[in-house]
Design an enzyme around this catalytic site. Sequence first.
Site, PDB file in Angstrom:
ATOM      1  N   HIS A  14      28.225   8.576 -13.467  1.00 57.39           N
ATOM      2  CA  HIS A  14      28.745   8.213 -12.152  1.00 57.39           C
ATOM      3  C   HIS A  14      27.717   8.520 -11.079  1.00 57.39           C
ATOM      4  O   HIS A  14      26.696   9.166 -11.349  1.00 57.39           O
ATOM      5  CB  HIS A  14      30.079   8.901 -11.864  1.00 57.39           C
ATOM      6  N   HIS A  51      27.369  10.497  -8.539  1.00 55.13           N
ATOM      7  CA  HIS A  51      27.278  11.753  -7.797  1.00 55.13           C
ATOM      8  C   HIS A  51      25.873  12.310  -8.022  1.00 55.13           C
ATOM      9  O   HIS A  51      25.356  12.262  -9.136  1.00 55.13           O
ATOM     10  CB  HIS A  51      28.348  12.751  -8.274  1.00 55.13           C
ATOM     11  N   ASP A  98      24.409  15.089  -8.501  1.00 52.81           N
ATOM     12  CA  ASP A  98      24.026  16.027  -9.565  1.00 52.81           C
ATOM     13  C   ASP A  98      23.937  15.347 -10.935  1.00 52.81           C
ATOM     14  O   ASP A  98      23.624  15.991 -11.930  1.00 52.81           O
ATOM     15  CB  ASP A  98      24.981  17.236  -9.610  1.00 52.81           C
ATOM     16  N   HIS A  99      24.192  14.045 -10.981  1.00 54.70           N
ATOM     17  CA  HIS A  99      24.094  13.314 -12.247  1.00 54.70           C
ATOM     18  C   HIS A  99      22.985  12.260 -12.233  1.00 54.70           C
ATOM     19  O   HIS A  99      22.718  11.647 -13.255  1.00 54.70           O
ATOM     20  CB  HIS A  99      25.439  12.671 -12.600  1.00 54.70           C
ATOM     21  N   HIS A 137      38.010  10.723 -12.144  1.00 58.85           N
ATOM     22  CA  HIS A 137      37.213  11.535 -11.227  1.00 58.85           C
ATOM     23  C   HIS A 137      37.378  10.955  -9.827  1.00 58.85           C
ATOM     24  O   HIS A 137      38.066   9.952  -9.646  1.00 58.85           O
ATOM     25  CB  HIS A 137      35.756  11.504 -11.703  1.00 58.85           C
ATOM     26  N   ASP A 143      32.102  13.580 -15.322  1.00 57.01           N
ATOM     27  CA  ASP A 143      33.070  14.525 -14.806  1.00 57.01           C
ATOM     28  C   ASP A 143      34.469  13.913 -14.917  1.00 57.01           C
ATOM     29  O   ASP A 143      34.641  12.725 -14.682  1.00 57.01           O
ATOM     30  CB  ASP A 143      32.802  14.797 -13.326  1.00 57.01           C
ATOM     31  N   HIS A 174      28.917  21.849 -17.312  1.00 58.40           N
ATOM     32  CA  HIS A 174      29.204  21.494 -15.918  1.00 58.40           C
ATOM     33  C   HIS A 174      29.936  22.655 -15.231  1.00 58.40           C
ATOM     34  O   HIS A 174      30.951  22.483 -14.553  1.00 58.40           O
ATOM     35  CB  HIS A 174      30.021  20.196 -15.828  1.00 58.40           C
TER      36      HIS A 174
END
Length: 305
Positions: A63, A65, A67-68, A144, A214, A272
């Site tokens: 996805h 976000h 941090d990914h 999510h 997530d 995570h």
Amino acid sequence: MESIALHILGCGSALPTVEHWPTSQALVVRGKVFLIDCGEGCQLMLRKQRISFSRIVALFVSHLHGDHLFGLPGLLGTLALLGRTGTLKIYGPQGIAEFVDFIQSHFMSYTDAYPIEVYEHSTTESQTVFEDPSLKVSTLPLVHRIPTAGYLFEEKCAALHLDKAATDFYKIPLADYPEILLGAPYALPDGRVIPNSHLTRKGRTPRKYAFCTDTKYNPQLSSLVKGVDLLYHESTYLEVDRERAESHFHSTAAEAAKIAQEAGAKRLLLGHYSSRYSDTSLFLKEAQAIFPNTLASYEGMTLEL
Ligand SMILES: [Zn+2]
């Protein structure tokens, strides 16, 4: 049996800590590298774990976000500097194409950059997105804050192998092998019919790895990851913070364990972790009370499937 190994490059969550890197993993299947998420520092961790950049075949982004996927500009640029010529395939939810396009047009236009093929996929239903002779990858719908998919990696194995002694004994010509490998019985010239089970042996059970992050606790997920050899399921929080987990669309370690239990997974891998906890053994303890065969991921961890 050929090796399938999972390397943990990062298993922290959104806020930086000195203990963890944001999410990224490398699944190495028969020498080919499949990257899963690409958090900041992904390329440094690849170097540290001596994973070959030139063997990266495809990249799967769960996805959009940060941090990914904030590791993507650095990694894509490095591949150009290294003189990559082969096509790189990138998979992700809607929006990934625009992000990659921005990187290419702003940071890679000065080089004779390699081709990148980007495929956007659904996050609401499971669909097969990648297939080659050794591996099939399908999406897993997750719940999510924004559209998010997990990925199921399934090894491709021959369902049947020829029993060479038997085919030689009956003097079966090579041209008839393909039909036997599909499960057909064999009619000899004298009229006798040899059952398929006398001519073949069953192939190995394909190994499976499911990557689920997530997501908030979603009981429907367990049927999609039934019997996997290894389930990576996020455990951002502990049960003590369950309300926070729910409102942030994340899971607790106990919820991850419930999914592993319902799915009949062989092993569960947690990750995570929220930066609010400094001790990953707490996650392990909480999950193991429900699903004993649980491991806590850490940077540098390698697991053979
Ligand atoms: Zn997220």
